[in-house]
Design an enzyme around this catalytic site. Structure first.
Site, PDB file in Angstrom:
ATOM      1  N   LYS A   1       0.871  -1.181   0.000  1.00 24.20           N
ATOM      2  CA  LYS A   1       0.000   0.000   0.000  1.00 24.20           C
ATOM      3  C   LYS A   1       0.902   1.223   0.000  1.00 24.20           C
ATOM      4  O   LYS A   1       1.729   1.398   0.901  1.00 24.20           O
ATOM      5  CB  LYS A   1      -0.884  -0.026   1.242  1.00 24.20           C
ATOM      6  CG  LYS A   1      -1.694   1.246   1.401  1.00 24.20           C
ATOM      7  CD  LYS A   1      -2.729   1.104   2.494  1.00 24.20           C
ATOM      8  CE  LYS A   1      -3.446   2.420   2.713  1.00 24.20           C
ATOM      9  NZ  LYS A   1      -4.475   2.327   3.751  1.00 24.20           N
TER      10      LYS A   1
ATOM     11  N   LYS B   1      -2.581  -1.562  -3.877  1.00 22.15           N
ATOM     12  CA  LYS B   1      -3.320  -0.312  -3.764  1.00 22.15           C
ATOM     13  C   LYS B   1      -2.379   0.880  -3.814  1.00 22.15           C
ATOM     14  O   LYS B   1      -1.364   0.828  -3.138  1.00 22.15           O
ATOM     15  CB  LYS B   1      -4.051  -0.377  -2.429  1.00 22.15           C
ATOM     16  CG  LYS B   1      -4.722   0.865  -1.984  1.00 22.15           C
ATOM     17  CD  LYS B   1      -5.343   0.573  -0.668  1.00 22.15           C
ATOM     18  CE  LYS B   1      -5.992   1.829  -0.169  1.00 22.15           C
ATOM     19  NZ  LYS B   1      -6.483   1.698   1.161  1.00 22.15           N
TER      20      LYS B   1
HETATM   21  C1  PBG Z   1      -7.322   3.091   5.897  1.00 19.40           C
HETATM   22  C2  PBG Z   1      -7.610   3.077   4.444  1.00 19.40           C
HETATM   23  C3  PBG Z   1      -7.459   4.098   3.491  1.00 19.40           C
HETATM   24  C4  PBG Z   1      -7.975   3.617   2.293  1.00 19.40           C
HETATM   25  C5  PBG Z   1      -8.396   2.313   2.535  1.00 19.40           C
HETATM   26  N1  PBG Z   1      -8.135   1.990   3.856  1.00 19.40           N
HETATM   27  C6  PBG Z   1      -6.989   5.491   3.642  1.00 19.40           C
HETATM   28  C7  PBG Z   1      -5.602   5.799   3.883  1.00 19.40           C
HETATM   29  O1  PBG Z   1      -4.736   4.935   4.001  1.00 19.40           O
HETATM   30  O2  PBG Z   1      -5.351   6.982   4.017  1.00 19.40           O
HETATM   31  C8  PBG Z   1      -8.078   4.373   1.012  1.00 19.40           C
HETATM   32  C9  PBG Z   1      -9.161   3.899   0.083  1.00 19.40           C
HETATM   33  C10 PBG Z   1      -9.528   4.849  -0.995  1.00 19.40           C
HETATM   34  O3  PBG Z   1      -8.877   5.881  -1.219  1.00 19.40           O
HETATM   35  O4  PBG Z   1     -10.527   4.555  -1.676  1.00 19.40           O
HETATM   36  N2  PBG Z   1      -5.995   3.060   6.270  1.00 19.40           N
END
Ligand code: PBG
Length: 329
Positions: free
Chosen positions: A201, A254
């Protein structure tokens, strides 16, 4: 290949011919729709930067889920907006937490049996500071503690599994959290609950609209000390190796479109089921262009999803899931 003996256009001549030789397919069962659950009743509040996506109270979420099941979607990914936040994020693992309550209701409804209920596991929606873990402060400096955060995240995963989550999906990027979650699940009798790890991520600008949707923007600093640097593909593979070693059952990559090369590399190297998350900013960006008439909505949406499948994702988490499923039927 010798022209004129070889003419690649022969196989593009008719729609039927193109369909016959199509290499990549989308189907509704491989699409997962995110839901943002909020307190209250009859609440259906559209997110400003994400047309067609809502904060939903549990009763409204059930209706939404019924539509998703009727459309043949593969599952839902649940996020929660708690009534109250605190320094630790205790709403994340509360027995009567917002997602725990929603899961119990959703799992009671047999019309939803065809949907896999995936619980996102993170603290950022529940902490007053908006970080994904425990903040240790030292004067003007702060850092996000790893091991104490992983322990709370593991507790959260066990609580979500107890409430009925079919899959738990940690999105925090703490080291060792998959191991901590596996132990917490096994210890609490949830040895059958799989872990879908957001293994690589990246710290991405494309999460911007989500932070509005989930009210989870960090109140100070950013997430770069735990989410990955967007420049690093080899490090992404190390993250995946580590999560597999710790017991991840499935992987989630992601964001999706800006990182298609990372998805492809993961597909080439690993045999675990592989998902990709087309995140909020990818959705908002396309919608902004649709609103101006700059892109054809249906074609651009399907092309974006196809690019993610072609890169190697088995399934896609996307805010377009319902719209795409409608077109695919
Ligand atoms: C929580 C999380 C996030 C997203 C999914 N889980 C936000 C982040 O890490 O700031 C982002 C999902 C999206 O942008 O659709 N940590």
């Amino acid at each position: 290949m010798n022209f004129p003996a070889t003419r690649l256009r022969r196989l593009r001549r008719t729609a039927a011919m193109r369909s016959l030789v199509r290499e990549t397919h989308l189907h509704p069962g491989a699409l997962i729709y995110p839901l943002f659950i909020c307190p209250g009743e009859g609440v259906r509040k559209e997110i400003n930067s994400m047309p067609g996506v809502f904060n939903l109270s549990i009763d409204e979420a059930i209706k939404e889920a019924e539509q998703c099941a009727a459309l043949g979607l593969g599952g839902l990914l649940l996020f929660g907006l708690p009534a109250e936040k605190d320094e630790q994020g205790s709403g994340a693992w509360a027995d009567d937490g917002i997602v725990q309550q929603a899961l119990r209701e959703l799992k009671r409804n047999r019309a939803l049996d065809s949907l896999v209920m995936i619980a996102d596991v993170c603290l950022c929606e529940y902490t007053s500071h908006g970080h994904c873990g425990v903040v240790a402060r030292d004067g003007d400096h702060y850092h996000i503690e790893n091991d104490s955060s992983a322990a709370l995240i593991a507790k959260t995963a066990a609580s979500l599994a107890a409430a009925g989550a079919d899959i738990v999906a940690p999105s925090d990027m703490m080291d060792g959290r998959v191991d901590a979650i596996r132990q917490a699940l096994d210890f609490s009798g949830h040895e059958e609950t799989p872990i879908l790890s957001y293994a690589s991520k990246f710290a991405s600008a494309f999460y911007g609209p989500f932070r509005e949707a989930a009210d989870s923007a960090p109140q100070f600093g950013d997430r770069r000390s735990y989410q990955m640097d967007g420049a690093n593909l080899r490090e992404a593979m190390r993250e995946i190796d580590q999560d597999i070693a710790e017991g991840a059952d499935m992987l989630l990559m992601k964001p999706a479109m800006p990182y298609l090369d990372v998805i492809r590399e993961a597909r080439t190297r690993y045999d675990l089921p592989l998902g990709a998350y087309q995140v909020s900013g990818e959705y908002s960006m396309l919608h902004a262009a649709f609103q101006r008439g700059w892109l054809e909505p249906e074609r651009a949406m399907m092309e974006s999803l196809l690019s993610i499948r072609r890169a190697g994702a088995d399934f896609i988490v996307t805010y377009f899931a319902k719209d795409a499923a409608k077109l695919l039927r």
